[in-house]
Design a protein around this motif. Structure first.
Motif, PDB file in Angstrom:
ATOM      1  N   TYR A 209     -23.285  -9.940 -27.682  1.00 53.69           N
ATOM      2  CA  TYR A 209     -24.467  -9.122 -27.393  1.00 53.69           C
ATOM      3  C   TYR A 209     -25.504  -9.270 -28.507  1.00 53.69           C
ATOM      4  N   TYR A 210     -25.012  -9.262 -29.756  1.00 56.31           N
ATOM      5  CA  TYR A 210     -25.924  -9.375 -30.899  1.00 56.31           C
ATOM      6  C   TYR A 210     -26.615 -10.734 -30.910  1.00 56.31           C
ATOM      7  N   VAL A 211     -25.866 -11.808 -30.666  1.00 57.97           N
ATOM      8  CA  VAL A 211     -26.442 -13.158 -30.672  1.00 57.97           C
ATOM      9  C   VAL A 211     -27.507 -13.289 -29.587  1.00 57.97           C
ATOM     10  N   LEU A 212     -27.233 -12.738 -28.410  1.00 54.20           N
ATOM     11  CA  LEU A 212     -28.227 -12.797 -27.323  1.00 54.20           C
ATOM     12  C   LEU A 212     -29.515 -12.079 -27.722  1.00 54.20           C
ATOM     13  N   LYS A 213     -29.368 -10.921 -28.353  1.00 54.47           N
ATOM     14  CA  LYS A 213     -30.547 -10.162 -28.798  1.00 54.47           C
ATOM     15  C   LYS A 213     -31.273 -10.918 -29.913  1.00 54.47           C
ATOM     16  N   PHE A 214     -30.520 -11.475 -30.833  1.00 50.79           N
ATOM     17  CA  PHE A 214     -31.093 -12.220 -31.952  1.00 50.79           C
ATOM     18  C   PHE A 214     -31.896 -13.422 -31.450  1.00 50.79           C
ATOM     19  N   LEU A 215     -31.377 -14.082 -30.411  1.00 50.62           N
ATOM     20  CA  LEU A 215     -32.030 -15.276 -29.864  1.00 50.62           C
ATOM     21  C   LEU A 215     -33.113 -14.937 -28.834  1.00 50.62           C
ATOM     22  N   LYS A 216     -33.249 -13.644 -28.551  1.00 53.16           N
ATOM     23  CA  LYS A 216     -34.229 -13.163 -27.568  1.00 53.16           C
ATOM     24  C   LYS A 216     -33.971 -13.767 -26.175  1.00 53.16           C
ATOM     25  N   ILE A 217     -32.696 -13.850 -25.843  1.00 49.10           N
ATOM     26  CA  ILE A 217     -32.281 -14.326 -24.523  1.00 49.10           C
ATOM     27  C   ILE A 217     -31.970 -13.110 -23.664  1.00 49.10           C
ATOM     28  N   LYS A 218     -32.446 -13.122 -22.453  1.00 47.98           N
ATOM     29  CA  LYS A 218     -32.245 -11.988 -21.560  1.00 47.98           C
ATOM     30  C   LYS A 218     -30.766 -11.657 -21.428  1.00 47.98           C
ATOM     31  N   ASN A 219     -30.441 -10.401 -21.628  1.00 46.61           N
ATOM     32  CA  ASN A 219     -29.060  -9.952 -21.519  1.00 46.61           C
ATOM     33  C   ASN A 219     -28.679  -9.785 -20.045  1.00 46.61           C
ATOM     34  N   VAL A 220     -27.829 -10.682 -19.583  1.00 42.66           N
ATOM     35  CA  VAL A 220     -27.388 -10.611 -18.183  1.00 42.66           C
ATOM     36  C   VAL A 220     -25.990  -9.984 -18.086  1.00 42.66           C
ATOM     37  N   LEU A 221     -25.511  -9.439 -19.205  1.00 46.55           N
ATOM     38  CA  LEU A 221     -24.164  -8.868 -19.237  1.00 46.55           C
ATOM     39  C   LEU A 221     -24.157  -7.376 -18.954  1.00 46.55           C
ATOM     40  N   GLY A 222     -25.323  -6.766 -18.964  1.00 44.33           N
ATOM     41  CA  GLY A 222     -25.390  -5.328 -18.721  1.00 44.33           C
ATOM     42  C   GLY A 222     -25.445  -4.544 -20.018  1.00 44.33           C
ATOM     43  N   ASN A 223     -25.749  -3.270 -19.919  1.00 44.77           N
ATOM     44  CA  ASN A 223     -25.841  -2.408 -21.099  1.00 44.77           C
ATOM     45  C   ASN A 223     -24.456  -1.975 -21.549  1.00 44.77           C
ATOM     46  N   LYS A 224     -24.359  -1.713 -22.845  1.00 45.00           N
ATOM     47  CA  LYS A 224     -23.065  -1.354 -23.417  1.00 45.00           C
ATOM     48  C   LYS A 224     -23.277  -0.459 -24.623  1.00 45.00           C
ATOM     49  N   ILE A 225     -22.450   0.577 -24.738  1.00 43.92           N
ATOM     50  CA  ILE A 225     -22.476   1.456 -25.911  1.00 43.92           C
ATOM     51  C   ILE A 225     -21.250   1.136 -26.755  1.00 43.92           C
ATOM     52  N   PHE A 226     -21.481   0.830 -28.027  1.00 45.30           N
ATOM     53  CA  PHE A 226     -20.372   0.455 -28.917  1.00 45.30           C
ATOM     54  C   PHE A 226     -20.116   1.567 -29.928  1.00 45.30           C
ATOM     55  N   LEU A 227     -18.865   1.940 -30.048  1.00 41.86           N
ATOM     56  CA  LEU A 227     -18.469   2.959 -31.013  1.00 41.86           C
ATOM     57  C   LEU A 227     -17.769   2.297 -32.203  1.00 41.86           C
ATOM     58  N   GLY A 228     -17.937   2.898 -33.368  1.00 39.87           N
ATOM     59  CA  GLY A 228     -17.314   2.321 -34.552  1.00 39.87           C
ATOM     60  C   GLY A 228     -18.085   1.098 -35.022  1.00 39.87           C
ATOM     61  N   VAL A 229     -17.532   0.407 -36.022  1.00 39.90           N
ATOM     62  CA  VAL A 229     -18.213  -0.747 -36.614  1.00 39.90           C
ATOM     63  C   VAL A 229     -17.242  -1.908 -36.783  1.00 39.90           C
ATOM     64  N   ARG A 230     -17.721  -3.103 -36.462  1.00 41.76           N
ATOM     65  CA  ARG A 230     -16.971  -4.339 -36.681  1.00 41.76           C
ATOM     66  C   ARG A 230     -17.837  -5.268 -37.529  1.00 41.76           C
TER      67      ARG A 230
END
Length: 259
Positions: A209-230
């Motif tokens: 998800y982060y790479v897609l946002k970083f590359l400004k590529i349309k997210n076709v995977l849907g929205n997602k809420i992430f809890l915690g940190v990796r």
């Protein structure tokens, strides 16, 4: 200039002729024994002599590579030996990215995903790196034929996800990001979404998800809420800012890694 002739005994010549006739470029001790009318001990000695004479090469215990007489016109694809080195496997990571032309880099190793531990093995100028994966990650590969031999290799989508799981076997996170940037139109995103669900690995999902946002590529995977940190890069230290929209600690400069 004269070339040195390799003298072969009658049993050696007979065995090599039989193997070449049956087109067994890779063969086992059992294959050789079946073709020789003698004892197992004698077959071992014959094989040992052929190794010393350079007519066969030992891949691992009980398995050999046949070197055809006209060896200058011959070459064995590095992937074609993998089925003889591991039982449950598929070629993935950087090797699969290269196979599908998703990277311009030529990896120096062959990276192989396995269910059970297999010791890394060098052969000739190639090193075979075996990466043990959890059984739940062992899917997403296809069967292809190389030099008449069936080989298991990760699909484009699974090679990318395996790389996000273990960037160290893909030349780093930057290589995965470049593959997505340059070839995102060739990726089956529905399949990617199904694979993500099946892997059930939150860190891999966040990184994608982060790479897609970083590359400004349309997210076709849907929205997602992430809890915690990796960690964005699991192989680097826990330093860097937090991006809570993806639940990631940005511990590497992705722009620099893509250079």
């Amino acid at each position: 200039m004269r070339t040195k002739k390799i003298m072969l005994g009658s049993m050696e010549f007979s065995l090599l002729s039989s193997l070449e006739h049956d087109k067994l470029s890779v063969f086992s001790f059992s294959d050789a024994y079946k073709r020789a009318s003698t004892t197992r001990q004698v077959v071992r000695k014959v094989l040992s002599r052929l190794v010393k004479k350079g007519r066969i090469k030992r891949i691992k215990k009980g398995y050999y590579l046949l070197i055809p007489l006209r060896f200058k016109e011959w070459g064995e694809h590095e992937f074609s030996l993998v089925p003889f080195l591991a039982k449950e496997y598929y070629i993935s990571f950087w090797s699969a990215l290269s196979f599908w032309s998703l990277t311009e880099q030529m990896p120096r190793q062959v990276y192989v995903a396995v269910k059970f531990h297999v010791k890394d093995r060098p052969f000739e100028e190639v090193n075979y790196k075996f990466v043990k994966l959890s059984k739940r990650y062992f899917f997403g590969f296809v069967e292809t034929e190389i030099q008449g031999r069936k080989i298991n290799i990760a699909s484009k989508e699974k090679a990318i996800l395996d790389g996000l799981l273990h960037p160290e076997y893909c030349g780093g996170l930057g290589e995965i990001a470049k593959a997505i940037r340059d070839y995102h139109k060739d990726i089956d995103w529905k399949k990617m979404k199904d694979y993500l669900k099946k892997m059930d690995n939150s860190a891999v999902e966040r990184r994608l998800y982060y790479v897609l946002k970083f590359l400004k590529i349309k997210n076709v995977l849907g929205n997602k809420i992430f809890l915690g940190v990796r960690l964005l890069d699991p192989n680097k230290s826990k330093n860097g800012r937090y991006d809570y929209s993806f639940g990631l600690q940005i511990n590497t400069n992705l722009e620099e890694e893509m250079l």
